[in-house]
Design a protein around this motif. Structure first.
Motif, PDB file in Angstrom:
ATOM      1  N   GLY A  10       0.969  -1.003   0.084  1.00 48.58           N
ATOM      2  CA  GLY A  10      -0.142  -0.073  -0.083  1.00 48.58           C
ATOM      3  C   GLY A  10       0.786   1.339   0.002  1.00 48.58           C
ATOM      4  O   GLY A  10       0.254   2.440   0.062  1.00 48.58           O
ATOM      5  N   LYS A  11       2.008   1.133  -0.060  1.00 45.18           N
ATOM      6  CA  LYS A  11       2.916   2.149  -0.147  1.00 45.18           C
ATOM      7  C   LYS A  11       3.783   2.595  -1.650  1.00 45.18           C
ATOM      8  O   LYS A  11       3.879   1.558  -2.344  1.00 45.18           O
ATOM      9  CB  LYS A  11       4.146   2.276   1.094  1.00 45.18           C
ATOM     10  N   THR A  12       4.183   3.539  -1.712  1.00 41.96           N
ATOM     11  CA  THR A  12       4.849   4.014  -3.025  1.00 41.96           C
ATOM     12  C   THR A  12       6.447   4.350  -2.476  1.00 41.96           C
ATOM     13  O   THR A  12       6.365   5.204  -1.609  1.00 41.96           O
ATOM     14  CB  THR A  12       4.103   5.065  -3.626  1.00 41.96           C
ATOM     15  N   ALA A  13       7.121   3.876  -3.338  1.00 43.81           N
ATOM     16  CA  ALA A  13       8.621   4.095  -2.982  1.00 43.81           C
ATOM     17  C   ALA A  13       9.139   4.842  -4.489  1.00 43.81           C
ATOM     18  O   ALA A  13       8.776   4.217  -5.623  1.00 43.81           O
ATOM     19  CB  ALA A  13       9.362   3.093  -2.668  1.00 43.81           C
ATOM     20  N   LEU A  14      10.199   5.692  -4.483  1.00 40.85           N
ATOM     21  CA  LEU A  14      10.766   6.278  -5.575  1.00 40.85           C
ATOM     22  C   LEU A  14      12.276   5.950  -5.435  1.00 40.85           C
ATOM     23  O   LEU A  14      12.884   6.399  -4.375  1.00 40.85           O
ATOM     24  CB  LEU A  14      10.565   7.749  -5.763  1.00 40.85           C
ATOM     25  N   VAL A  15      12.743   5.437  -6.188  1.00 36.34           N
ATOM     26  CA  VAL A  15      14.218   4.913  -6.212  1.00 36.34           C
ATOM     27  C   VAL A  15      15.124   5.800  -7.444  1.00 36.34           C
ATOM     28  O   VAL A  15      14.668   5.621  -8.497  1.00 36.34           O
ATOM     29  CB  VAL A  15      14.551   3.660  -6.280  1.00 36.34           C
ATOM     30  N   THR A  16      15.983   6.833  -7.137  1.00 35.86           N
ATOM     31  CA  THR A  16      16.661   7.380  -8.219  1.00 35.86           C
ATOM     32  C   THR A  16      17.750   6.633  -8.771  1.00 35.86           C
ATOM     33  O   THR A  16      18.393   5.821  -7.713  1.00 35.86           O
ATOM     34  CB  THR A  16      17.142   8.786  -7.829  1.00 35.86           C
ATOM     35  N   GLY A  17      18.201   6.510  -9.823  1.00 37.97           N
ATOM     36  CA  GLY A  17      19.372   5.489 -10.048  1.00 37.97           C
ATOM     37  C   GLY A  17      18.820   4.332  -9.959  1.00 37.97           C
ATOM     38  O   GLY A  17      19.670   3.266  -9.724  1.00 37.97           O
ATOM     39  N   ALA A  35       5.708  -2.688  -2.262  1.00 34.90           N
ATOM     40  CA  ALA A  35       5.497  -1.181  -2.743  1.00 34.90           C
ATOM     41  C   ALA A  35       5.317  -1.315  -4.091  1.00 34.90           C
ATOM     42  O   ALA A  35       5.639  -1.972  -4.948  1.00 34.90           O
ATOM     43  CB  ALA A  35       6.675  -0.661  -2.511  1.00 34.90           C
ATOM     44  N   GLN A  36       4.378  -0.192  -4.346  1.00 33.78           N
ATOM     45  CA  GLN A  36       4.614   0.423  -5.690  1.00 33.78           C
ATOM     46  C   GLN A  36       5.761   1.179  -5.957  1.00 33.78           C
ATOM     47  O   GLN A  36       6.100   2.126  -5.316  1.00 33.78           O
ATOM     48  CB  GLN A  36       3.178   1.379  -6.170  1.00 33.78           C
ATOM     49  N   VAL A  37       6.696   0.754  -6.901  1.00 32.90           N
ATOM     50  CA  VAL A  37       7.984   1.595  -7.142  1.00 32.90           C
ATOM     51  C   VAL A  37       8.164   2.327  -8.406  1.00 32.90           C
ATOM     52  O   VAL A  37       7.651   1.687  -9.593  1.00 32.90           O
ATOM     53  CB  VAL A  37       8.981   0.482  -7.130  1.00 32.90           C
ATOM     54  N   VAL A  38       8.557   3.389  -8.358  1.00 35.46           N
ATOM     55  CA  VAL A  38       8.873   4.152  -9.105  1.00 35.46           C
ATOM     56  C   VAL A  38      10.311   4.386  -9.188  1.00 35.46           C
ATOM     57  O   VAL A  38      11.044   4.688  -8.337  1.00 35.46           O
ATOM     58  CB  VAL A  38       8.408   5.583  -9.213  1.00 35.46           C
ATOM     59  N   ILE A  39      10.917   4.343 -10.390  1.00 41.63           N
ATOM     60  CA  ILE A  39      12.619   4.330 -10.577  1.00 41.63           C
ATOM     61  C   ILE A  39      12.604   5.540 -11.628  1.00 41.63           C
ATOM     62  O   ILE A  39      12.017   6.069 -12.758  1.00 41.63           O
ATOM     63  CB  ILE A  39      13.201   3.202 -11.251  1.00 41.63           C
ATOM     64  N   THR A  40      13.810   6.193 -11.525  1.00 38.15           N
ATOM     65  CA  THR A  40      14.434   7.541 -12.149  1.00 38.15           C
ATOM     66  C   THR A  40      15.659   7.058 -12.685  1.00 38.15           C
ATOM     67  O   THR A  40      16.598   6.333 -12.178  1.00 38.15           O
ATOM     68  CB  THR A  40      14.197   8.586 -11.648  1.00 38.15           C
ATOM     69  N   GLY A  41      16.099   7.624 -13.857  1.00 32.33           N
ATOM     70  CA  GLY A  41      17.441   7.659 -14.204  1.00 32.33           C
ATOM     71  C   GLY A  41      17.627   8.522 -15.681  1.00 32.33           C
ATOM     72  O   GLY A  41      16.565   8.877 -16.295  1.00 32.33           O
ATOM     73  N   ARG A  42      18.587   8.617 -16.173  1.00 32.41           N
ATOM     74  CA  ARG A  42      18.970   9.239 -17.257  1.00 32.41           C
ATOM     75  C   ARG A  42      19.045   8.458 -18.520  1.00 32.41           C
ATOM     76  O   ARG A  42      19.089   9.015 -19.792  1.00 32.41           O
ATOM     77  CB  ARG A  42      20.135  10.208 -17.123  1.00 32.41           C
ATOM     78  N   ASP A  43      19.112   7.243 -18.453  1.00 30.14           N
ATOM     79  CA  ASP A  43      19.163   6.207 -19.649  1.00 30.14           C
ATOM     80  C   ASP A  43      17.778   5.652 -19.897  1.00 30.14           C
ATOM     81  O   ASP A  43      17.466   4.747 -19.108  1.00 30.14           O
ATOM     82  CB  ASP A  43      20.244   4.915 -19.329  1.00 30.14           C
ATOM     83  N   SER A  44      17.191   6.137 -20.905  1.00 25.72           N
ATOM     84  CA  SER A  44      15.759   5.559 -21.327  1.00 25.72           C
ATOM     85  C   SER A  44      15.586   4.165 -21.537  1.00 25.72           C
ATOM     86  O   SER A  44      14.832   3.597 -21.041  1.00 25.72           O
ATOM     87  CB  SER A  44      15.245   6.546 -22.346  1.00 25.72           C
ATOM     88  N   THR A  45      16.803   3.866 -22.098  1.00 29.81           N
ATOM     89  CA  THR A  45      16.793   2.363 -22.547  1.00 29.81           C
ATOM     90  C   THR A  45      16.516   1.371 -21.249  1.00 29.81           C
ATOM     91  O   THR A  45      16.010   0.176 -21.298  1.00 29.81           O
ATOM     92  CB  THR A  45      17.818   1.828 -23.195  1.00 29.81           C
ATOM     93  N   LYS A  46      17.654   1.707 -20.318  1.00 32.79           N
ATOM     94  CA  LYS A  46      17.787   0.846 -19.166  1.00 32.79           C
ATOM     95  C   LYS A  46      16.691   1.153 -18.094  1.00 32.79           C
ATOM     96  O   LYS A  46      16.123   0.109 -17.656  1.00 32.79           O
ATOM     97  CB  LYS A  46      19.005   1.295 -18.383  1.00 32.79           C
ATOM     98  N   LEU A  47      15.853   2.204 -18.215  1.00 32.85           N
ATOM     99  CA  LEU A  47      14.728   2.342 -17.422  1.00 32.85           C
ATOM    100  C   LEU A  47      13.482   1.682 -17.904  1.00 32.85           C
ATOM    101  O   LEU A  47      12.971   0.697 -17.100  1.00 32.85           O
ATOM    102  CB  LEU A  47      14.456   3.883 -17.371  1.00 32.85           C
ATOM    103  N   LYS A  48      13.540   1.573 -19.284  1.00 33.67           N
ATOM    104  CA  LYS A  48      12.228   0.875 -19.779  1.00 33.67           C
ATOM    105  C   LYS A  48      12.534  -0.736 -19.617  1.00 33.67           C
ATOM    106  O   LYS A  48      11.613  -1.386 -19.138  1.00 33.67           O
ATOM    107  CB  LYS A  48      12.355   0.870 -21.263  1.00 33.67           C
TER     108      LYS A  48
END
Length: 252
Positions: A10-17, A35-48
């Motif tokens: 029921g919680k949301t986590a955001l992980v950069t990199g 958790a519902q997980v959101v990830i960020t980064g600058r490499d669109s291919t790796k993120l996808k």
């Protein structure tokens, strides 16, 4: 069965990199614990790739870009994410460069990614952070022990550690805890991105291995366990600490 205090259902986590190394291991662990997980980064291919493989929400965001940081709150709103319960600031670069080889641009980039970015991301997401939530920043054992080729990197991580500690009283009124984790020598892709020649990297790795009481490198998964603990209800009275996850490397 995971203890309820370690559960993120029921919680949301955001992980950069969050598309590789410690960030990916942390994102996978938090997702496994509900958790519902959101990830960020600058490499669109790796993120996808990471999002498709593990069911994360992926948002491209360069940790050094103030415009990307400012846009992230709106991107979260577009994904119908109302609040972040656990913010893990892991994105970073590992420039190991001797004194005579530094440029002003490289110096500024190191601090922009490793220190400025996390500070302004906390500022940008302040209203979206859940009361009673947590922030965990990934520092380094080198914040406590610099070296000739690691001085600038160590400086960025020392700054990060002290900024986190300085935010404790600011966030405490909302019950938000903030801690740092300082990994030692960890077997991650970052070792191949230091900018040092392969033979130098191998020599540094051998020296760190010999100096470590456990005589081995740590794993990204071991660091992820520590991050998840600090972000969880099991650490509800732990605030403003720097947890060294280094196998005893800093022990004199």
């Amino acid at each position: 069965m995971v203890s309820r205090d370690l559960d993120f259902k029921g919680k949301t986590a955001l992980v950069t990199g969050g598309s590789s190394g410690i960030g990916l291991a942390t994102a996978k662990l938090l997702a496994a614990r509900g958790a519902q997980v959101v990830i960020t980064g600058r490499d669109s291919t790796k993120l996808k790739e990471a999002a498709n493989s593990h069911g994360f929400i992926a948002l491209r965001s360069d940790a050094a870009s103030i415009s990307d940081i400012d846009a992230l709150d709106g991107a979260l709103a577009d994904k119908q994410i109302k609040q972040i319960d656990a913010l893990v600031l892991n994105a970073g670069i590992v420039p190991f460069t001797p004194l005579g080889s530094w440029t002003a641009q490289a110096f500024d980039e190191a601090f922009a990614v490793n220190a400025r970015g996390p500070w302004f991301l906390v500022q940008a997401l302040d209203r979206r952070l859940a009361d009673g939530g947590s922030i965990t920043m990934v520092s380094s054992f080198l914040a406590h022990r610099g070296g000739s080729a690691t001085a600038v990197y160590a400086g960025t991580k020392a700054a990060l550690t002290l900024m986190a500690r300085g935010l404790v009283p600011t966030l405490a009124s909302r019950g938000i805890r903030i801690n740092t984790v300082s990994p030692g020598t960890i077997a991650t892709p970052a070792w191949g991105k230091t900018g040092l020649p392969e033979d130098v990297v191998a020599a540094v790795g051998k020296a760190k291995l010999e100096a470590n009481p456990l005589k081995r490198f740590g794993t990204a998964e071991e660091v992820a366990e520590s991050i998840a603990f600090l972000a969880s209800g099991a650490a509800s009275y732990i605030n403003g600490v720097d947890l060294q996850v280094d196998g005893g490397l800093l022990v004199e």
